[in-house]
Enzyme design. Structure first.
Site, PDB file in Angstrom:
ATOM      1  N   ASP A 105      57.533  59.332  84.646  1.00  0.00           N
ATOM      2  CA  ASP A 105      57.833  58.847  83.390  1.00  0.00           C
ATOM      3  C   ASP A 105      58.317  57.376  83.464  1.00  0.00           C
ATOM      4  O   ASP A 105      58.425  57.071  84.052  1.00  0.00           O
ATOM      5  CB  ASP A 105      58.755  59.141  82.153  1.00  0.00           C
ATOM      6  CG  ASP A 105      58.655  59.536  80.622  1.00  0.00           C
ATOM      7  OD1 ASP A 105      57.419  60.091  80.057  1.00  0.00           O
ATOM      8  OD2 ASP A 105      59.195  57.534  80.588  1.00  0.00           O
ATOM      9  N   ILE A 106      56.743  56.431  82.421  1.00  0.00           N
ATOM     10  CA  ILE A 106      56.842  54.977  82.614  1.00  0.00           C
ATOM     11  C   ILE A 106      58.106  55.143  81.675  1.00  0.00           C
ATOM     12  O   ILE A 106      57.803  54.974  80.513  1.00  0.00           O
ATOM     13  CB  ILE A 106      55.421  54.501  82.048  1.00  0.00           C
ATOM     14  CG1 ILE A 106      54.583  54.539  83.048  1.00  0.00           C
ATOM     15  CG2 ILE A 106      55.594  53.038  81.828  1.00  0.00           C
ATOM     16  CD1 ILE A 106      52.973  54.525  82.434  1.00  0.00           C
ATOM     17  N   ASN A 133      54.732  48.876  74.835  1.00  0.00           N
ATOM     18  CA  ASN A 133      53.760  48.890  73.801  1.00  0.00           C
ATOM     19  C   ASN A 133      54.295  48.260  72.401  1.00  0.00           C
ATOM     20  O   ASN A 133      52.746  47.277  71.649  1.00  0.00           O
ATOM     21  CB  ASN A 133      53.220  50.246  73.022  1.00  0.00           C
ATOM     22  CG  ASN A 133      52.225  51.317  74.237  1.00  0.00           C
ATOM     23  OD1 ASN A 133      51.283  50.298  74.214  1.00  0.00           O
ATOM     24  ND2 ASN A 133      52.190  52.378  73.276  1.00  0.00           N
ATOM     25  N   ASP A 187      47.304  50.869  76.451  1.00  0.00           N
ATOM     26  CA  ASP A 187      46.669  51.574  77.818  1.00  0.00           C
ATOM     27  C   ASP A 187      46.092  51.140  79.053  1.00  0.00           C
ATOM     28  O   ASP A 187      45.980  51.472  80.175  1.00  0.00           O
ATOM     29  CB  ASP A 187      45.740  51.197  76.537  1.00  0.00           C
ATOM     30  CG  ASP A 187      45.369  52.146  75.911  1.00  0.00           C
ATOM     31  OD1 ASP A 187      46.015  53.234  75.626  1.00  0.00           O
ATOM     32  OD2 ASP A 187      44.487  52.131  75.162  1.00  0.00           O
ATOM     33  N   GLU A 229      53.265  58.954  78.027  1.00  0.00           N
ATOM     34  CA  GLU A 229      53.214  57.784  79.540  1.00  0.00           C
ATOM     35  C   GLU A 229      53.802  58.297  80.286  1.00  0.00           C
ATOM     36  O   GLU A 229      54.576  58.393  81.194  1.00  0.00           O
ATOM     37  CB  GLU A 229      54.299  56.725  79.148  1.00  0.00           C
ATOM     38  CG  GLU A 229      55.138  57.396  78.510  1.00  0.00           C
ATOM     39  CD  GLU A 229      55.467  57.584  77.278  1.00  0.00           C
ATOM     40  OE1 GLU A 229      56.782  57.816  76.540  1.00  0.00           O
ATOM     41  OE2 GLU A 229      54.810  57.749  76.132  1.00  0.00           O
TER      42      GLU A 229
END
Length: 347
Positions: free
Chosen positions: A205-206, A213, A222, A248
């Site tokens: 997971d980022i 964002n 994106d 994500e």
């Protein structure tokens, strides 16, 4: 991941929208925030006070999520049906001609049992010759139609293969999507059960992606998703499968790989992601670096796919609790989970 699912279910419960899979997909996508246009539309609907309904949900689903793959599949199906109908018509015509030819031969055989005058014999021969030519022409036309059909069906098969491949890819990152992952994991588990070879799962997971964002916008977000997807894909090989799990989150299936080997792969991916400095293309603004947290679990004999995913997910969130930008394997899960949990609402 579970938070997104619960949010989607809560919205379904509060509204008059029936819990059909497309409507759940719609609200799950809204909860993840990965489709800004969809979120803007739904937020505007909420502000306007328009009551949610099944018709409204269907309209939104068709506009934002329904792929043209269904239409393309329907088109291919219609073309296939038309081609099969044409082949059947050609075969039916050939069978009628063959039946008539058989009848003509039987009649000629009956005539030949009698003594025929030379002129009658000549007439009979001409009639048989004409019937033979008609049969030959019918067979020639059938061969032409069958050859054309063979080429058309081969083209249709290629189209179907293209549609299937596209249906298995995430449209944003161009790596495998959730459907492809589900099928790939099921196949990998079946292979592991038969062969006894190890099988591992990496879930990543980022870190702080929502905050990223909100700061730089969804278009830049994106680009980050594509970057992470390509980094993950480039660090696996062979029968391994990289997929976008949702939002994500990404996942990698590693057949014939034990926990030690999977940890090495995950650590390589983590370092590769952290090493990349982000640059906003439109302004050349340097955005710094991103990181990701990883959970790694190994398949246990006879367990369900959902159980393996759940263990990898627990490892992932243990990595978040421990400070992010790290890899946690199930072998160290208990130790990590003893660390006091931090606020990971912006994971």
């Amino acid at each position: 991941m579970l938070g997104y699912a619960n949010a989607a279910f809560d919205m379904l419960k509060r509204s008059e929208i029936p819990p059909y899979p497309p409507f759940y997909e719609l609200l799950y996508t809204y909860a993840t925030g990965i489709n800004p246009s969809l979120n803007n539309r739904i937020n505007a609907i909420f502000r306007s006070g328009i009551p949610p309904s099944a018709d409204l949900a269907e309209t939104l689903y068709n506009e934002f999520l329904k792929s043209d793959l269904n239409e393309r599949m329907s088109s291919v199906s219609a073309r296939m049906h038309a081609r099969i109908s044409a082949v059947n018509e050609a075969i039916d015509g050939a069978m009628v001609t063959a039946s008539a030819y058989s009848g003509a031969l039987q009649a000629a055989s009956d005539d030949l049992e009698e003594d025929l005058e030379p002129q009658a014999m000549r007439t009979l021969s001409l009639r048989l010759l004409a019937e033979t030519h008609r049969m030959q022409e019918t067979n020639r036309q059938l061969e032409v139609k069958l050859e054309a059909s063979r080429e058309d069906i081969a083209a249709l098969q290629r189209d179907l293969d293209d549609v299937r491949r596209e249906s298995m890819l995430d449209p944003l990152t161009k790596i495998a999507n959730r459907k492809s992952f589900d099928e790939g994991l099921a196949d990998a588990i079946d292979d592991a059960r038969r062969s006894g070879e190890p099988l591992c799962l990496i879930l990543l997971d980022i870190d702080l992606f929502k905050s990223f964002n909100d700061t730089y916008g969804h278009q830049t977000g994106d680009q980050v998703l594509r970057l992470v997807a390509m980094t993950l894909k480039s660090n696996i090989k062979g029968k391994d499968l990289a997929a976008r799990y949702g939002g994500e989150e990404f996942v990698a299936i590693l057949p014939s790989t034990d926990l030690r080997g999977a940890l090495i792969v995950a650590e390589n991916v983590r370092k590769a992601i952290q090493a990349k400095e982000l640059l906003k293309r439109s302004t050349n603004e340097r955005l710094g670096r991103i990181s990701a947290s990883f959970g790694v679990a190994q398949y246990r004999p006879a367990e369900a796919a959902a159980t393996l995913i759940e263990r990898a997910d627990r490892c992932l969130y243990a990595a978040k609790h421990a400070g992010r930008n790290r890899v946690v394997a199930e072998s160290e899960l208990v130790e990590i989970e003893e660390v006091p949990a931090k606020d990971i609402s912006m994971v």
